[in-house]
Write a protein that holds these residues in place. Structure first.
Motif, PDB file in Angstrom:
ATOM      1  N   VAL A 141       0.691  -1.194  -0.145  1.00 29.93           N
ATOM      2  CA  VAL A 141      -0.016   0.013   0.023  1.00 29.93           C
ATOM      3  C   VAL A 141       1.038   1.153  -0.147  1.00 29.93           C
ATOM      4  CG1 VAL A 141      -1.644   1.298   1.323  1.00 29.93           C
ATOM      5  CG2 VAL A 141      -1.588  -1.340   1.340  1.00 29.93           C
ATOM      6  N   CYS A 142       0.768   2.296  -0.822  1.00 30.32           N
ATOM      7  CA  CYS A 142       1.615   3.314  -1.221  1.00 30.32           C
ATOM      8  C   CYS A 142       0.739   4.413  -0.346  1.00 30.32           C
ATOM      9  CB  CYS A 142       1.748   3.795  -2.531  1.00 30.32           C
ATOM     10  SG  CYS A 142       2.703   2.463  -3.372  1.00 30.32           S
ATOM     11  N   VAL A 143       1.372   5.101   0.583  1.00 31.06           N
ATOM     12  CA  VAL A 143       0.882   6.102   1.223  1.00 31.06           C
ATOM     13  C   VAL A 143       1.882   7.289   1.311  1.00 31.06           C
ATOM     14  CG1 VAL A 143      -0.126   4.555   2.909  1.00 31.06           C
ATOM     15  CG2 VAL A 143       2.036   5.672   3.502  1.00 31.06           C
ATOM     16  N   LYS A 144       1.093   8.446   1.208  1.00 27.78           N
ATOM     17  CA  LYS A 144       2.052   9.770   0.849  1.00 27.78           C
ATOM     18  C   LYS A 144       1.887  10.600   2.256  1.00 27.78           C
ATOM     19  CE  LYS A 144       2.673  13.942  -2.036  1.00 27.78           C
ATOM     20  NZ  LYS A 144       2.272  14.523  -3.099  1.00 27.78           N
ATOM     21  N   GLN A 145       2.786  11.049   2.848  1.00 27.69           N
ATOM     22  CA  GLN A 145       2.760  12.233   3.813  1.00 27.69           C
ATOM     23  C   GLN A 145       2.424  13.654   3.164  1.00 27.69           C
ATOM     24  OE1 GLN A 145       5.756  13.744   6.718  1.00 27.69           O
ATOM     25  NE2 GLN A 145       4.524  12.886   8.304  1.00 27.69           N
ATOM     26  N   VAL A 146       1.119  14.154   3.589  1.00 25.77           N
ATOM     27  CA  VAL A 146       1.036  15.632   3.224  1.00 25.77           C
ATOM     28  C   VAL A 146       0.639  16.489   4.311  1.00 25.77           C
ATOM     29  CG1 VAL A 146      -0.063  14.514   1.005  1.00 25.77           C
ATOM     30  CG2 VAL A 146      -1.506  14.782   3.222  1.00 25.77           C
ATOM     31  N   PRO A 147       0.509  17.865   3.983  1.00 24.72           N
ATOM     32  CA  PRO A 147       0.354  18.771   4.972  1.00 24.72           C
ATOM     33  C   PRO A 147      -1.332  18.535   5.475  1.00 24.72           C
ATOM     34  CG  PRO A 147       1.117  19.809   3.050  1.00 24.72           C
ATOM     35  CD  PRO A 147       0.951  18.443   2.620  1.00 24.72           C
ATOM     36  N   ASP A 148      -1.580  18.721   6.823  1.00 21.09           N
ATOM     37  CA  ASP A 148      -2.706  18.552   7.465  1.00 21.09           C
ATOM     38  C   ASP A 148      -3.629  19.020   6.393  1.00 21.09           C
ATOM     39  OD1 ASP A 148      -4.881  18.080   9.053  1.00 21.09           O
ATOM     40  OD2 ASP A 148      -4.278  19.872  10.389  1.00 21.09           O
ATOM     41  N   THR A 149      -4.930  18.363   6.342  1.00 23.52           N
ATOM     42  CA  THR A 149      -5.938  18.695   5.216  1.00 23.52           C
ATOM     43  C   THR A 149      -6.368  20.135   5.510  1.00 23.52           C
ATOM     44  OG1 THR A 149      -6.551  16.489   5.821  1.00 23.52           O
ATOM     45  CG2 THR A 149      -8.116  17.725   4.383  1.00 23.52           C
ATOM     46  N   TRP A 150      -6.431  20.512   6.784  1.00 22.43           N
ATOM     47  CA  TRP A 150      -7.146  21.868   7.026  1.00 22.43           C
ATOM     48  C   TRP A 150      -5.919  22.974   7.004  1.00 22.43           C
ATOM     49  CZ3 TRP A 150     -11.938  23.408   7.106  1.00 22.43           C
ATOM     50  CH2 TRP A 150     -13.055  22.193   7.135  1.00 22.43           C
ATOM     51  N   ALA A 151      -4.731  22.661   6.996  1.00 23.10           N
ATOM     52  CA  ALA A 151      -3.412  23.603   7.037  1.00 23.10           C
ATOM     53  C   ALA A 151      -3.682  24.359   5.759  1.00 23.10           C
ATOM     54  CB  ALA A 151      -2.337  22.960   7.279  1.00 23.10           C
ATOM     55  N   GLU A 152      -3.394  25.642   5.916  1.00 22.88           N
ATOM     56  CA  GLU A 152      -3.258  26.372   4.779  1.00 22.88           C
ATOM     57  C   GLU A 152      -1.678  26.103   3.950  1.00 22.88           C
ATOM     58  OE1 GLU A 152      -2.234  31.086   3.542  1.00 22.88           O
ATOM     59  OE2 GLU A 152      -2.623  30.641   5.691  1.00 22.88           O
ATOM     60  N   LYS A 153      -1.947  25.998   2.624  1.00 27.60           N
ATOM     61  CA  LYS A 153      -1.019  25.376   2.232  1.00 27.60           C
ATOM     62  C   LYS A 153      -0.185  26.343   1.120  1.00 27.60           C
ATOM     63  CE  LYS A 153      -3.270  21.529   0.788  1.00 27.60           C
ATOM     64  NZ  LYS A 153      -4.167  21.243   1.808  1.00 27.60           N
ATOM     65  N   LYS A 154       1.195  26.486   1.130  1.00 27.17           N
ATOM     66  CA  LYS A 154       2.061  27.768   0.464  1.00 27.17           C
ATOM     67  C   LYS A 154       3.188  26.948  -0.444  1.00 27.17           C
ATOM     68  CE  LYS A 154       3.294  30.438   3.613  1.00 27.17           C
ATOM     69  NZ  LYS A 154       2.687  30.230   4.973  1.00 27.17           N
ATOM     70  N   LEU A 155       3.521  27.509  -1.458  1.00 28.15           N
ATOM     71  CA  LEU A 155       4.727  27.279  -2.235  1.00 28.15           C
ATOM     72  C   LEU A 155       5.762  27.873  -1.351  1.00 28.15           C
ATOM     73  CD1 LEU A 155       3.662  26.870  -5.816  1.00 28.15           C
ATOM     74  CD2 LEU A 155       3.886  25.113  -4.104  1.00 28.15           C
ATOM     75  N   ARG A 156       6.976  27.423  -1.260  1.00 30.28           N
ATOM     76  CA  ARG A 156       8.412  28.318  -0.777  1.00 30.28           C
ATOM     77  C   ARG A 156       8.817  29.259  -1.807  1.00 30.28           C
ATOM     78  NH1 ARG A 156      11.421  23.157   1.755  1.00 30.28           N
ATOM     79  NH2 ARG A 156      12.195  23.267  -0.313  1.00 30.28           N
ATOM     80  N   GLU A 157       9.237  30.423  -1.272  1.00 26.67           N
ATOM     81  CA  GLU A 157       9.851  31.592  -2.352  1.00 26.67           C
ATOM     82  C   GLU A 157      11.014  30.792  -2.455  1.00 26.67           C
ATOM     83  OE1 GLU A 157       8.492  34.186  -3.286  1.00 26.67           O
ATOM     84  OE2 GLU A 157       6.871  34.042  -2.142  1.00 26.67           O
ATOM     85  N   GLY A 158      11.656  30.980  -3.674  1.00 24.75           N
ATOM     86  CA  GLY A 158      12.937  30.430  -4.184  1.00 24.75           C
ATOM     87  C   GLY A 158      13.167  29.199  -4.833  1.00 24.75           C
ATOM     88  N   ASP A 159      12.322  28.219  -4.498  1.00 23.99           N
ATOM     89  CA  ASP A 159      12.408  26.868  -5.018  1.00 23.99           C
ATOM     90  C   ASP A 159      11.000  26.483  -5.702  1.00 23.99           C
ATOM     91  OD1 ASP A 159      11.536  25.788  -2.879  1.00 23.99           O
ATOM     92  OD2 ASP A 159      12.985  24.447  -2.396  1.00 23.99           O
ATOM     93  N   ALA A 160       9.914  27.207  -5.248  1.00 25.16           N
ATOM     94  CA  ALA A 160       8.674  26.977  -5.686  1.00 25.16           C
ATOM     95  C   ALA A 160       8.176  25.393  -5.104  1.00 25.16           C
ATOM     96  CB  ALA A 160       8.521  27.142  -7.191  1.00 25.16           C
ATOM     97  N   LEU A 161       8.694  24.889  -3.982  1.00 19.81           N
ATOM     98  CA  LEU A 161       8.281  23.702  -3.844  1.00 19.81           C
ATOM     99  C   LEU A 161       7.197  23.806  -2.343  1.00 19.81           C
ATOM    100  CD1 LEU A 161      11.537  21.458  -3.732  1.00 19.81           C
ATOM    101  CD2 LEU A 161       9.990  21.816  -5.321  1.00 19.81           C
ATOM    102  N   LEU A 162       6.635  22.858  -2.265  1.00 17.96           N
ATOM    103  CA  LEU A 162       5.605  22.993  -1.208  1.00 17.96           C
ATOM    104  C   LEU A 162       6.149  23.081   0.034  1.00 17.96           C
ATOM    105  CD1 LEU A 162       2.669  22.652  -0.177  1.00 17.96           C
ATOM    106  CD2 LEU A 162       2.830  20.064  -0.090  1.00 17.96           C
TER     107      LEU A 162
END
Ligand code: FAD
Ligand code: FAD
Lengths: 321, 259
Positions: free
Chosen positions: B5-26
């Motif tokens: 079973v493949c599982v991905k860790q992601v930011p908490d569902t309710w958290a505000e999600k942003k891209l980082r300045e610089g490398d544009a990664l989550l």
């Protein structure tokens, strides 16, 4: 000008609106060439593709192609990519479309961008606009390796006619053994109503747990019909069996982006928002002033939907006479 | 049966999600990491299948060190073992590279099924399962709202735009699930304690026979040119119904030219 391959999305042989949107978007990148996969193409379908600017219609019409999910369309597209070296491949952002695009990207060694809301040519590169994190961030991205493979979200591009007279090109594809490993053995059709398709509609009227019962959806449908709208539902309503599952809006339901979304008796859980947040105008009816859905509202009424909604329907009736 | 079973860790569902300045990664640091919600349904389905047919469930996750918590969570639900692919070179991997890593991690290990969630809540691409099926050359039976296994075959109900399809294949197969399929269990106290002793194999990209240069931002075949926060929507008008709520909405709709 190089061709831009557009995978045709069709239901029972009828071209879906998303295809006319993709053909419109493709015209900014090159010469649109529609790709039809499966049996049953009609003159009417070709006429629609032609009306929206397809200069070529590739038809892979073998019955076999419709017997297996996803992989056949990816193999047809991969063969065409090899033959015509298109400027880009545009695919609708449906579940089937995204998976087809994913397999195609692996097959031909290309980068992939999903859920674009716009595509544009910028010199010799193609720039896709994505609206991510529930619409809070706008990203411009480019495929940097191979033929750009881009899936485009429904209702994001306004279709514009640009009649062309397409040449039909029949395509024969020998499916790989891998593509035949999964077989479609049955199909349960969704109940069809006289209303517009949820993902294509300009106006969507949705009901949630606050609607209270299957009968309660009568007031939602009446409002929808007064506006020529599609009906949507939250998961709470579909799980309760009050409204069929295929009308669920949200992360695991349909993503809609209509001009107008009216949410009735829906609290605004993050998973619901994920499917409707990019709607242009949002109206909310909810009896709880603290419901998070009000954060998205352009216009909201704190009140009982069973008084507000019928009154609204009646008023729309009066005003449109 | 042996199921990955493949599982991905992601930011908490309710958290505000942003891209980082610089490398544009989550920006994954600013929010708590949780298991991608739909992957809980994938774990549950695997557990139900081995409860019915016998066998073992192995969790596979690619992600930074702290994704180990997500692997552990799946083990506490009842999975037997974990494979955690951690490597600094993986940062910024696109879907192409992610699918290559996952395919290598499950290949040649006698799995009958590899089960995925049908979509992550952060990037929401819904492509990784199909890409892994393509790479492995296995049957793709995805977007399942129902799964049945019998005599070496798997049959699913695939949720489609216009209803559902019944899809059948011989195993091994790649499966993805939608949330209608089951109700994921909560880890029990016993499960949490037991998970601490379960084996997790932490491996690097080189262990999979892949080059570090084939993954990560440098190898990505798509790139973010620029990004910006969407200007916040002007706050709307909210009124309380005083017997004329419906009429007021109609007036608003007329002003906006909807009627
Ligand atoms: C993996 C996962 C996937 C999910 N996917 C989806 C999805 O795709 N779509 C989705 O919608 N949800 C989804 N959910 C569920 C989501 O978390 C919420 O549970 C769901 O959206 C709640 O539906 P609701 O707003 O109708 O119900 P509730 O949250 O119960 O809200 C009902 C609202 O109705 C109001 N109300 C009640 N009576 C009246 C009345 N008479 N008049 C006016 N207002 C009234 C209440 O004030 C309340 O705000 C998902 C959850 C998970 C875990
Ligand atoms: C906002 C944003 C936009 C992006 N856009 C693009 C893009 O356009 N093109 C591109 O190529 N990449 C893109 N990426 C990168 C993308 O997030 C990663 O490549 C990711 O690994 C695959 O995409 P997904 O999470 O959407 O997977 P999905 O295909 O939605 O995931 C489905 C399932 O695959 C499994 N899975 C996914 N990732 C992992 C993992 N790391 N470990 C174990 N199982 C996993 C899970 O079971 C999951 O439920 C984007 C990332 C972000 C944050």
């Amino acid at each position: 000008m190089a061709e831009v391959l557009v995978l045709v999305d069709q239901v029972d042989g009828a071209v879906r609106k998303s295809t006319t949107e993709l053909l419109t978007a493709a015209r900014a990148l090159g010469e649109p060439a529609a790709v039809w996969v499966g049996p049953g193409i009609s003159d009417a379908a070709i006429a629609t593709l032609c009306e929206f600017g397809a200069v070529k219609v590739y038809v892979a019409g073998d019955d076999e192609l419709a017997k297996h999910p996803v992989a056949p369309a990816a193999e047809v597209l991969a063969q065409l990519v090899g033959e015509v070296t298109p400027a880009a491949v545009l695919v609708p952002s449906t579940a089937d479309g995204k998976e087809t695009a994913g397999r195609l990207a692996v097959k031909v060694g290309s980068g992939i961008i999903t859920d674009a809301v716009a595509v544009a040519a910028d010199g010799d590169r193609i720039v896709a606009t994505q609206s991510v994190f529930g619409g809070s961030t706008i990203v411009h991205s480019t495929v940097t390796h191979g033929v750009p493979i881009i899936t485009v979200r429904g209702n994001a591009v306004a279709p514009e006619a640009a009649p062309a007279s397409p040449a039909r090109v029949d395509v024969t594809v020998a499916l790989s053994d891998a593509a035949k490993k999964a077989t479609i053995t049955g199909h349960t059709a969704a109940v069809k109503g006289g209303r517009p398709q949820l993902t294509e509609a300009q106006v969507v009227v949705s009901g949630g747990r606050g609607v209270g019962s299957a009968d309660g959806f009568g007031v939602i449908e009446a409002l929808a019909d007064s506006l020529g709208a599609a009906v949507g539902a939250s998961r709470a309503a579909t799980d309760a069996g009050w409204y069929p599952h295929q009308f669920q809006v949200g992360q695991t339901g349909k993503t809609v982006s209509p001009q107008l979304y009216i949410a009735n008796g829906i609290s605004g859980a993050i998973q619901h928002r994920a499917g409707m947040q990019t709607s242009k105008t949002i109206v909310v009816v909810n009896k709880d002033p603290e419901a998070p859905i009000f954060e998205l509202a352009d216009y909201g009424v704190v009140g009982d939907l069973f008084t507000v909604v019928p009154q609204l329907t009646e008023e729309i009736g009066k005003r449109s006479n | 049966m042996k199921i990955a079973v493949c599982v991905k860790q992601v930011p908490d569902t309710w958290a505000e999600k942003k891209l980082r300045e610089g490398d544009a990664l989550l920006d994954r640091e600013s929010a708590d990491g949780v298991m991608n919600e739909l992957d809980e349904y994938a774990v549950e389905e695997a557990l139900q299948l081995i409860e019915a047919h016998g066998g073992e469930v192995v969790i596979v996750s690619m992600g930074p060190d702290r994704a180990a918590e997500t692997v552990r969570k799946a083990l506490s639900m009842g999975a037997d073992a974990g494979i955690h692919v951690v490597d600094d070179s993986l940062a910024g991997s696109d879907a192409i590279a992610t699918s290559a890593v996952i395919a290598k991690a499950v290949e040649g290990k006698d799995f009958d099924l590899v089960i995925f969630g049908s979509e992550s809540t952060d990037a929401r691409m819904s492509v990784v399962p199909a890409m892994v099926a393509e790479r492995l050359g296995w049957a793709q039976v995805t977007f399942a709202q129902k799964v049945e296994v019998a005599g070496g075959d798997i049959t699913i109900e695939r949720a489609t735009e216009n209803g559902s399809d019944t899809v059948t294949a011989a195993m091994p197969a790649v499966v993805s699930v939608v949330e209608k399929i089951n109700e994921p269990r909560y880890p029990s106290f016993k499960g949490i304690m037991a998970a601490k002793k379960k084996p997790v194999d932490t491996i690097a990209v080189a262990d999979l026979g892949l080059e570090a240069a084939a993954v990560g931002t440098g190898a990505a075949w798509s790139a973010v040119n620029d990004f910006a926060a969407r200007p916040p929507k002007a706050a709307g008008t909210v009124v309380t119904d005083e017997g004329d709520g419906g009429v007021k909405v109609a007036t608003f709709l007329a002003e906006q030219k909807f009627i």
